[in-house]
Design an enzyme around this catalytic site. Sequence first.
Site, PDB file in Angstrom:
ATOM      1  CG  PHE A   2      -1.722  -1.269   1.363  1.00 31.87           C
ATOM      2  CD1 PHE A   2      -2.945  -1.393   0.730  1.00 31.87           C
ATOM      3  CD2 PHE A   2      -1.248  -2.341   2.109  1.00 31.87           C
ATOM      4  CE1 PHE A   2      -3.693  -2.553   0.835  1.00 31.87           C
ATOM      5  CE2 PHE A   2      -1.988  -3.521   2.221  1.00 31.87           C
ATOM      6  CZ  PHE A   2      -3.207  -3.617   1.576  1.00 31.87           C
ATOM      7  CB  SER A  39      -4.366  -7.329  -0.267  1.00 30.55           C
ATOM      8  OG  SER A  39      -3.784  -8.614  -0.216  1.00 30.55           O
ATOM      9  CB  CYS A  46      -2.453  -5.952   5.148  1.00 25.45           C
ATOM     10  SG  CYS A  46      -2.595  -6.893   3.610  1.00 25.45           S
ATOM     11  CB  THR A  48      -7.855 -11.616   2.866  1.00 25.57           C
ATOM     12  OG1 THR A  48      -6.435 -11.628   2.979  1.00 25.57           O
ATOM     13  CG2 THR A  48      -8.256 -12.284   1.562  1.00 25.57           C
ATOM     14  CB  ALA A  74      -6.132 -14.532  12.775  1.00 30.12           C
ATOM     15  CG  HIS A 112       2.793  -6.560   7.562  1.00 25.89           C
ATOM     16  ND1 HIS A 112       3.885  -7.076   6.898  1.00 25.89           N
ATOM     17  CD2 HIS A 112       1.705  -7.047   6.925  1.00 25.89           C
ATOM     18  CE1 HIS A 112       3.459  -7.841   5.902  1.00 25.89           C
ATOM     19  NE2 HIS A 112       2.147  -7.830   5.895  1.00 25.89           N
ATOM     20  CB  THR A 157       5.769  14.224   6.688  1.00 28.38           C
ATOM     21  OG1 THR A 157       5.668  13.713   5.362  1.00 28.38           O
ATOM     22  CG2 THR A 157       7.207  14.657   6.947  1.00 28.38           C
TER      23      THR A 157
END
Length: 224
Positions: A2, A39, A46, A48, A74, A112, A157
Amino acid sequence: MFTGIVETAGEVVGREETSEGLRLRVAAGGLDDLHHGQSIAVSGVCLTVEEFGAVDADDSAPGDDCSWFSVFLAAETVAKTYLDDLREGDAVNIERALAADGRFDGHVVQGHVDTTAEISAIERVGEDWRFTFSIPEGFGRYVVDKGSVALDGISLTVAEKRDDEFDVAIIPTTYELTNLSEKSVGDHVHLEVDVVAKYVEGMLEGYAESLLADAPESAPSADD
């Protein structure tokens, strides 16, 4: 992969807790090419796409031309993020994975999440906003002045870094398009530090270990 350029803000329209984790249903406008297995970043995480469909006209959903999609979290994802705290009506940031021929406008964002950071201050500065976030323990070395961070999936930033917190400037477009407009002091956001910093750290650690392994043993002393 991404880029941290959020496409739209979606709305949680359903949640289901199971013995294995959590399933969320999200509705959002402008998602015209959803498909199974895709995704998608939900507030920087991230995930699915399991199922998807069009939102009925009489359903309560944000905006026109809305679609819905469901994702499963999960147990590890639930434990590491704040997505378990989401309830129906809450806003989330949506970004689909970058197409190979897409324009790269942000920075490399993996989806992540490393940790969560707390909003410690929000200040209106002219037409912009200045958000201040805490720096979680152990992550200060990855946050640098004018460096990149992803906060709830938004590429931003670092305007200024101090010992235990950092500031970012939020322009009106970002404020209006994302879930930051619904955030308050004390709320948490997902923090993903710049992956380049982690790669550099890993290479330096490997280099240091190599130097130590190749160093000659100390010469014997005169007393030996």
